[in-house]
Design a protein around this motif. Structure first.
Motif, short mmCIF file in Angstrom:
data_model
loop_
_atom_site.label_atom_id
_atom_site.label_comp_id
_atom_site.label_asym_id
_atom_site.label_seq_id
_atom_site.Cartn_x
_atom_site.Cartn_y
_atom_site.Cartn_z
N VAL A 103 7.40 -25.05 -25.88
CA VAL A 103 7.12 -23.61 -25.92
C VAL A 103 5.63 -23.38 -26.09
O VAL A 103 4.88 -24.27 -26.50
N GLN A 104 5.22 -22.18 -25.76
CA GLN A 104 3.85 -21.73 -26.01
C GLN A 104 3.91 -20.30 -26.51
O GLN A 104 4.95 -19.63 -26.39
N ARG A 105 2.84 -19.84 -27.12
CA ARG A 105 2.77 -18.44 -27.51
C ARG A 105 2.57 -17.59 -26.25
O ARG A 105 2.07 -18.10 -25.23
N GLU A 106 2.92 -16.34 -26.30
CA GLU A 106 2.73 -15.47 -25.13
C GLU A 106 1.29 -15.51 -24.64
O GLU A 106 1.03 -15.61 -23.44
N GLN A 107 0.34 -15.46 -25.58
CA GLN A 107 -1.06 -15.40 -25.17
C GLN A 107 -1.59 -16.71 -24.60
O GLN A 107 -2.65 -16.74 -23.99
#
Length: 283
Positions: A103-107
């Motif tokens: 996963v990654q952060r939205e930004q």
């Protein structure tokens, strides 16, 4: 003698079995040291407690000395999960052949770096020609690789353009160097810059952002490819379940500078691999 030998063999086998069982009951987590070790641990503690609850197993944070150490530990199966920058992920993926970005952060899908200076006369990179400049770690995506890449696209070779190039080792250190006048300019990731401003750890009356890079993919949570697929799936689900509408979850997300986590994949980081090869950082 046979009985004693057999008993010894059984004892060793049981000891090894216990050791592996113990290892399997602990999720070993680390992060690239792009900030002070105390800050990394402070940010991780609530997330670690949440993961322990979701996974029903102990979660242990393992600090590392530098970026390369995270890659080596993942490759040697000494870590299960790691917070990596885009370039560090590319290195881990190439070295292991099977590291999985969860996963990654939205930004992180539209990440940027900020160029800063305490000299009010500096309005662009051209104003820093012949002056001193600081990057973060040489292995940092947002503190070195991508800023260098975008500079090269504008015809600026940092090693000849500036009178001296230094590496602070971390984003917060770069900001501190610029504010203290140790260097004339520097670059750090946008997320850390925003956090430093919000916490008052950088004086915006002294230090200003004079340029921002184009967006690129950056940070993600990566697991070693040899991790149990069922555990990998539970980990991803735990991150994706963090809900900013839940006050306890929001506290965790805020510490991670995340609005929420979204899925990611290795293909998202092909641009970073291309930039690294163009910069001669990958053979």
């Amino acid at each position: 003698m046979f009985k004693r030998t057999f008993a010894l063999a059984v004892g060793v086998a049981l000891s090894l079995s216990a050791a592996f069982t113990h290892a399997a009951d602990v999720l070993r987590v680390s992060a690239i040291p792009d900030e002070a070790p105390t800050e990394l641990l402070r940010k991780f503690k609530p997330l670690g407690a949440y993961l322990e609850q979701q996974l029903d197993m102990k979660v242990e944070f393992v600090p590392v000395s530098d970026y390369a150490a995270v890659v080596e530990a993942l490759a040697a199966d000494r870590l299960d999960l790691a917070w990596l920058g885009g370039f560090t992920f590319v290195q881990a993926h190439l070295k292991t052949g099977n590291a999985i970005p969860l996963v990654q952060r939205e930004q992180d899908a539209v990440f940027t770096s900020k160029f800063i200076s305490a000299d009010p006369a500096v309005k662009s990179l051209q104003d820093l020609k012949g002056k001193t400049f600081a990057f973060g770690s040489i292995s940092s995506t947002s503190g070195s690789l991508m800023p260098r890449y975008f500079m090269l696209k504008e015809g600026i070779d940092a090693d000849t353009f500036f009178s001296r190039v230094a590496f602070s080792g971390a984003h917060d250190a770069t900001a501190a160097w610029v504010q203290a006048g140790k260097v004339d300019g520097g670059v750090l990731n946008a997320s850390v810059w925003d956090k430093l401003v919000a916490s008052g750890k950088v004086d915006t009356d002294k230090v200003k952002v004079f340029a921002t890079t184009p967006p690129y993919f950056d940070y993600n949570w990566t697991v070693r490819g040899t991790l149990d697929p069922a555990l990998t799936a539970k980990l991803k689900a735990a991150f994706l379940a963090l809900d900013p509408a839940n006050p306890e979850h929001k506290a965790i997300l805020d510490l991670q500078a995340a609005s929420r986590f979204i899925e990611t994949n290795a293909e998202n980081y092909q641009g970073i691999e291309q930039a690294a090869r163009a910069a001669g950082l990958l053979k």
